[in-house]
Design a protein around this motif. Structure first.
Motif, PDB file in Angstrom:
ATOM      1  N   ASP A  69      41.611 -14.314 -19.553  1.00 21.80           N
ATOM      2  CA  ASP A  69      40.701 -13.495 -18.723  1.00 21.80           C
ATOM      3  C   ASP A  69      40.809 -13.834 -17.240  1.00 21.80           C
ATOM      4  O   ASP A  69      40.171 -13.174 -16.414  1.00 21.80           O
ATOM      5  CB  ASP A  69      39.258 -13.715 -19.169  1.00 21.80           C
TER       6      ASP A  69
ATOM      7  N   ALA B 220      42.339 -14.075 -13.503  1.00 21.69           N
ATOM      8  CA  ALA B 220      43.111 -13.142 -12.675  1.00 21.69           C
ATOM      9  C   ALA B 220      43.623 -13.876 -11.455  1.00 21.69           C
ATOM     10  O   ALA B 220      42.889 -14.655 -10.821  1.00 21.69           O
ATOM     11  CB  ALA B 220      42.250 -11.953 -12.265  1.00 21.69           C
ATOM     12  N   GLY B 221      44.866 -13.586 -11.092  1.00 21.16           N
ATOM     13  CA  GLY B 221      45.429 -14.161  -9.871  1.00 21.16           C
ATOM     14  C   GLY B 221      45.460 -15.674  -9.902  1.00 21.16           C
ATOM     15  O   GLY B 221      45.973 -16.297 -10.831  1.00 21.16           O
TER      16      GLY B 221
ATOM     17  N   ARG C 270      52.127 -16.028 -14.046  1.00 20.28           N
ATOM     18  CA  ARG C 270      52.334 -14.598 -14.270  1.00 20.28           C
ATOM     19  C   ARG C 270      53.619 -14.119 -13.584  1.00 20.28           C
ATOM     20  O   ARG C 270      54.027 -14.648 -12.540  1.00 20.28           O
ATOM     21  CB  ARG C 270      51.141 -13.787 -13.761  1.00 20.28           C
TER      22      ARG C 270
ATOM     23  N   SER D 252      52.281  -9.118 -13.361  1.00 24.38           N
ATOM     24  CA  SER D 252      51.020  -9.742 -13.764  1.00 24.38           C
ATOM     25  C   SER D 252      50.999 -10.113 -15.235  1.00 24.38           C
ATOM     26  O   SER D 252      49.952 -10.472 -15.778  1.00 24.38           O
ATOM     27  CB  SER D 252      49.822  -8.823 -13.447  1.00 24.38           C
TER      28      SER D 252
END
Length: 608
Positions: free
Chosen positions: A159, A161-162, A192, A196
């Motif tokens: 979950d 991100a980045g 990633r 992504s």
């Protein structure tokens, strides 16, 4: 209430009243000052304690964040290092390279991973790729990094991100350092592709004791720990408390500021709770300390100041009481002297002197005692003179009743023989004696005094060859004024013997009330030989001397009454005091005039 207090023995002396009033006037402001001081001190102590705790927390927070930041820096390096990223992507893609090149690249990556932990705290780096390949800076026989895939928290990494990181709370240590640190803390991040898509995971693990070791530097009973967002302890010097719920988690989670301190109650205790949120996650750095231990140093300073104030108050109070004792000592002495005077001791003196009011009071008090002693002596002398004057009166009356009876018998025999002149002489003498013994009181009316004087002059004319005329010029309003007996007879007798020398002439008795109605001027005047100025001066000196005659017994030519002129002046002065005056005016060949200024009593004055 005030009246009851005044009845107490301690309120009966001036010194006690002043002492109590001074103590109250000092004690009340002192107590109020101390109460205000304690209130302000309490606030200042609390504020200082919270400030000190906050400052200490900021230092600890900086150290902890530096440590956690070091873990993040490792992740950042792995994620931005192009060489590592290219190698990891190549492994995941399955592109086969030359075995030698692949072996050299793998060794280079492992060396880089190992080199990352040479500086700073030792950390365990685990790289897990989606194809199952793993890279670590520790031996894999010590721990297989694929075991992280089975951890409950691992599914949360998807979950992210980045560059987001996931912090793993304290969990049992899986490395060889488990004997030194039973718990470890980890932070994980996804690797990633440009699309992504996740191709791997990077996990940095550090022993929990590296964090709790920072807390050991704090003193004063401070208990420091890290609490997660759910209120569980994830790092603490007390290992048994790790993963246990924190007692004051509600206060910790409610604190919005980054760093804050507050005082919470735990039963009968007060706890100083300081919280500081960490910048990387929802963890909180928490410090708990018993409030009394937190303020012990600050309170000791205030307690010393308070003790100094109390000691100063006691010293100044004792000094004030000593000064008041010194100031009131003359008053106490004056009170004792007054009590001694009350018991009849007029010889005692205070001896209190000085330039202030008390010294002046002592001086005046001693002067008053001297004056009272003089007045009592004067009264004693006056009473003695009065008694001697009365004794002289009694000595003049040699058994007048017997003499009066004998004279009546002689007069009757003379009348039978036909000698009228002798009978008249005896009758005048009898009347004179009758008036002399008819009253026991010393004061008679002026009318009775003049009647007695008339019989006396008639008797003296029968003795002399030449007759002396008695002229009475008395105002009718003066007849009822009371005067001492025999105040005119000695003056008339003195005029007959010394002024007229028993020759023919006149003697005038007159009154004057016109000049001052409060006084009666009674004058006895003759037309005899008079006196020169020296003789008149000597007579005036004798009349003004209140101790003359009655005390020494001088004035030998006292005549019928046995009362001389100076005795008359003494008796009048005793009866009328300083308001009586007697003056003598005389010229050689022109006669003598004696004036008596007599104060008239209020009830004897005529009503207008």
């Amino acid at each position: 209430m005030v009246r009851r207090l005044r009845r107490l023995p301690c309120f009966r002396s001036v010194r006690a009243k002043l002492s109590i009033a001074s103590i109250v006037c000092i004690l009340v402001p002192a107590v109020l000052t101390m109460l205000i001081y304690n209130s302000l001190t309490k606030e200042a102590v609390e504020q200082q304690a919270t400030t000190n705790a906050t400052d200490a927390m900021k230092q600890v927070n900086g150290s902890v964040e530096n440590l956690l930041q070091g873990m993040l820096n490792l992740l950042n390096y792995i994620q931005v290092n192009s060489d590592m990223q290219a190698f990891f992507k190549q492994v995941v893609s399955g592109r086969q390279a030359d075995q030698y090149d692949q072996f050299m690249a793998m060794n280079r990556i492992i060396q880089q991973l190992e080199a990352l932990t040479y500086i700073g705290e030792k950390s365990y780096i685990s790289i897990i790729l989606t194809n199952g390949a793993t890279f670590t800076n520790y031996p894999k026989d010590e721990f297989d990094p694929k075991a992280f895939l089975d951890e409950p928290w691992f599914n949360h990494l998807k979950d992210l991100a980045g560059l987001e990181s996931y912090w793993v709370e304290s969990s049992p240590t899986v490395f060889y350092e488990r004997y030194e640190s039973p718990y470890q803390i980890s932070v994980a991040r996804t690797l990633r592709l440009d699309s992504s898509k996740i191709y791997g995971y990077a996990i940095v693990t550090m022993m929990e004791n590296k964090v709790s070791r920072i807390f050991d530097g704090l003193k004063g009973g401070q208990d420091v720990m890290i609490v997660d967002g759910e209120g569980r302890i994830i790092s603490s010097p007390h290992r048994e408390r790790i993963n246990e719920p924190f007692s004051y988690s509600r206060q910790v989670l409610e604190n919005v500021p980054r760093t804050s301190s507050e005082i919470v109650k735990d039963g009968d205790r007060k706890i100083l709770l300081t919280t500081s949120s960490l910048a990387f996650n929802d963890w909180h750095l928490v410090t708990t300390q018993p409030y009394q231990e937190a303020i012990v140093n600050i309170s000791s300073i205030f307690n010393r100041v308070f003790l100094f104030q109390v000691v100063s108050f006691c010293v100044f109070l004792l000094l004030l009481l000593m000064l008041m004792r010194t100031f009131t000592k003359p008053l106490i002495h004056l009170g004792k002297v007054a009590s001694s005077v009350q018991r009849g001791n007029l010889e005692v003196r205070s001896g209190v002197r000085g330039g202030d009011e008390i010294g002046r009071l002592g001086f005046l008090f001693d002067q008053m005692l001297d004056r009272i002693k003089e007045m009592l002596a004067e009264v004693s002398r006056t009473q003695a003179r009065k008694r001697k004057a009365e004794l002289a009166m009694l000595q003049a009356q040699i058994n007048p009743h017997f003499l009066f009876n004998v004279l009546n018998s002689i007069r009757m025999k003379v009348m039978r023989s036909g000698d009228q002149d002798s009978a008249k002489m005896i009758a005048s003498l009898s009347k004179l004696l009758r008036m002399t013994i008819s009253r026991e009181e010393d004061a008679i009316t002026l009318h009775e005094e003049i009647e007695l004087l008339t019989h006396y002059v008639e008797l003296m004319n029968l003795r002399q060859k030449e007759e002396v005329k008695l002229l009475v010029d008395v105002d009718a309003s003066a007849f009822q004024i009371k005067v001492p007996r025999f105040i005119l007879q000695p003056l008339v007798e003195n005029a007959l013997i010394h002024g007229l020398s028993q020759n023919a002439g006149w003697i005038r008795v007159a009154t004057d009330r016109k000049s001052d109605p409060r006084f009666l001027v009674l004058a006895v005047e003759d037309n005899g030989s008079g006196m020169d100025a020296e003789a008149a001066g000597k007579l005036m000196s004798r009349l003004s001397d209140s101790l003359y005659d009655t005390a020494s017994g001088q004035e030998r030519n006292a005549g019928l009454s046995g009362i001389g002129v100076t005795n008359v002046a003494e008796r009048m002065r005793i009866m009328f005091g300083d308001r009586f005056r007697m003056t003598v005016s005389s010229e050689p060949g022109e006669g003598t005039k004696v004036r008596m200024h007599i104060a008239i009593r209020e009830e004897e004055r005529p009503h207008v």
